[in-house]
Write an enzyme that holds these catalytic residues in place. Structure first.
Site, PDB file in Angstrom:
ATOM      1  N   ARG A  39       0.821  -1.218   0.000  1.00 25.03           N
ATOM      2  CA  ARG A  39       0.000   0.000   0.000  1.00 25.03           C
ATOM      3  C   ARG A  39       0.854   1.267   0.000  1.00 25.03           C
ATOM      4  NH1 ARG A  39      -5.094  -1.370   4.047  1.00 25.03           N
ATOM      5  NH2 ARG A  39      -6.440  -2.229   2.413  1.00 25.03           N
ATOM      6  N   LYS A 201     -19.060 -14.314   1.505  1.00 23.91           N
ATOM      7  CA  LYS A 201     -20.236 -13.500   1.222  1.00 23.91           C
ATOM      8  C   LYS A 201     -20.676 -13.602  -0.224  1.00 23.91           C
ATOM      9  CE  LYS A 201     -21.401  -9.052   2.502  1.00 23.91           C
ATOM     10  NZ  LYS A 201     -20.952  -7.718   2.135  1.00 23.91           N
ATOM     11  N   GLY A 352      -8.947  -8.478   0.040  1.00 17.23           N
ATOM     12  CA  GLY A 352      -7.866  -8.789   0.979  1.00 17.23           C
ATOM     13  C   GLY A 352      -7.345 -10.214   0.916  1.00 17.23           C
ATOM     14  N   GLY A 375     -12.141  -4.620   1.694  1.00 21.47           N
ATOM     15  CA  GLY A 375     -13.566  -4.310   1.799  1.00 21.47           C
ATOM     16  C   GLY A 375     -14.016  -3.312   0.741  1.00 21.47           C
TER      17      GLY A 375
HETATM   18  C1  3PG Z   1      -8.608  -1.993   5.329  1.00 21.18           C
HETATM   19  O1  3PG Z   1      -7.478  -2.449   5.485  1.00 21.18           O
HETATM   20  O2  3PG Z   1      -9.613  -2.717   5.199  1.00 21.18           O
HETATM   21  C2  3PG Z   1      -8.740  -0.517   5.207  1.00 21.18           C
HETATM   22  O3  3PG Z   1      -7.564   0.117   5.553  1.00 21.18           O
HETATM   23  C3  3PG Z   1      -9.892  -0.023   6.044  1.00 21.18           C
HETATM   24  O4  3PG Z   1      -9.697  -0.363   7.385  1.00 21.18           O
HETATM   25  P1  3PG Z   1     -10.955  -0.735   8.275  1.00 21.18           P
HETATM   26  O5  3PG Z   1     -11.535  -2.001   7.718  1.00 21.18           O
HETATM   27  O6  3PG Z   1     -10.440  -0.878   9.688  1.00 21.18           O
HETATM   28  O7  3PG Z   1     -11.938   0.408   8.149  1.00 21.18           O
HETATM   29 MG    MG Z   2     -11.243  -3.723   6.358  1.00 21.19          MG
END
Ligand code: 3PG
Ligand code: MG
Length: 394
Positions: A39, A201, A352, A375
């Site tokens: 990132r 999901k 992810g 997400g």
């Molecule tokens: C992530 O890694 O999913 C993003 O940085 C957002 O973080 P969060 O899910 O804690 O809002």
């Molecule tokens: Mg997240």
């Protein structure tokens, strides 16, 4: 989406302090060192563009999910990594707001970079507090949102802050790349277009109308199998999505989209790498067993669909690949994607878990594009409007 409305390319940030929302929510080990800098690397072009123009980037991000101030999630832990990649000095503030922080970001020497302390040390960040957003806004003459990974959050720094920059708000190169690459798949990729979806999901509604083939794995598969009357034992299932699953199958059929479900599965008597396992037909799992990966026949079938595909989106693993016994399905897909990329297919990895998988097998540089969003990518694929993008566009 039309990015030409917000081209950072066409704007010079010379002499400006530019507040850039990045997603530096990166994994840290026990020694608080960065274990995956994807990132940070992704954000470099936007930061370098501002530097090259003669502007001063002031970076802000959250790190983890702290409750109040938490030293273990201080931005101080990732400064070295940022300095190494940017090859310049990074000045961190002790707090992301307040007079002392403003003093620091006002006195950054040319060519160097500011970094605000973890935004989530203040509850106001997640609450989207407007006063807090205004305090953050004091750090910049212009605002760039380049935090695609956090674009699904309507937080102070990702969305609310945009109103303080009515004529000087932009989307950075990460945002642009993410959206352009997904759109390449969803709207106008070379056909056949195949989506591989897994995870827990059911996210298929919008995808189904955009692709030619859908390969289903992961927890989602058992919801479809159960909906069709199969026996899935103790496998993961979304009981409130059984109807949706049938509706998706029906709409796919009407549209001529081919949805492929696994034929076989690796079943286990426990959610553990020490479990007893065997291979079963996916719709014949007995009561005490659970499916935790796709089986060899499914892998062969999915591989042959992929061999014929020209554009592929992968979101969600095929099984519990964190455990060696249930990793084969995910691993085979990862290697297959690397293989077909070599012969000219466009392969996009988003979300992810599939990104973690492609990294685990060391194949990230052998596929076409790896998303920085978890997400956020899922919500984008579901067809949702991402608040972080909408705020800059609006
Ligand atoms: C992530 O890694 O999913 C993003 O940085 C957002 O973080 P969060 O899910 O804690 O809002
Ligand atoms: Mg997240």
């Amino acid at each position: 989406m039309n990015f030409m409305q917000f081209p950072i390319d066409k704007h010079s940030f010379e002499g400006q302090k530019v507040l850039i929302r990045v997603d530096f929510n990166v994994p840290l080990n026990k020694e608080r060192q960065v274990t995956d800098n994807t990132r940070i690397r992704a954000a470099l072009p936007t930061i370098q563009k501002v530097l090259k123009d003669g502007g001063t980037p002031v970076l802000m991000s959250h790190l983890g999910r702290p409750k109040g101030t938490d030293e273990s999630l201080s931005m101080g832990h990732i400064v070295k990594e940022i300095e190494k990649l940017l090859e310049t000095k990074v000045h961190v503030t002790k707090d992301c707001i307040g007079a002392e922080a403003i003093d620091i970001t006002n006195s950054i020497p040319s060519g160097e970079v500011g970094l605000l302390e973890n935004l989530r040390f203040h509850d106001e960040e997640k609450k989207g507090d407007e006063f807090f957003a205004g305090q953050l806004a004091e750090h910049g003459d212009a605002y760039i949102n380049d935090a695609f990974g956090t674009a699904h959050r309507a937080h102070a720094s990702t969305a609310v802050i945009a109103k303080f920059f009515p004529h000087s708000k932009y989307l950075g190169y990460v945002m642009e790349n993410e959206i352009l690459n997904v759109d390449k798949v969803l709207n106008g990729g070379q056909t056949p277009v195949t989506a591989i979806v897994g995870g827990a999901k059911v996210i298929l509604e919008q995808l189904v109308s955009k692709v030619d083939h859908v390969l289903i794995g992961g927890g989602m598969a058992y919801t479809f199998i159960k909906a069709q009357g199969g026996s899935i034992g103790k496998s993961l299932v979304e009981d409130d999505h059984l109807e949706d699953a049938l509706a998706i199958l029906k709409s796919a059929e009407e549209k001529g989209v081919k949805i492929h479900l696994p034929i076989d599965t690796i079943v286990a008597d426990d959610f553990s790498n020490d479990a007893n396992t065997s291979i079963r037909k996916i719709n014949e799992i007995s009561d005490e067993w659970m499916g935790l990966d796709i089986g060899p026949e499914s892998i062969a079938k999915y591989s042959s669909v992929l061999d014929q595909s020209k554009t592929i989106l992968w979101n969600g693993p095929m099984g519990v690949f964190e455990m060696e016994k249930f990793a084969e399905g995910t691993k085979s897909i990862a290697y297959k994607l690397a293989e077909i990329t070599k012969t000219g297919a466009f392969t996009l990895i988003g979300g992810g878990d599939s990104v973690a998988a492609i990294n685990k097998y060391g194949l990230a540089d052998q596929v076409s594009y790896v998303s920085t969003g978890g997400g956020a990518m899922l919500e984008y694929l579901e067809g949702k409007v991402l608040p972080g993008i909408a705020a800059v566009k609006g």
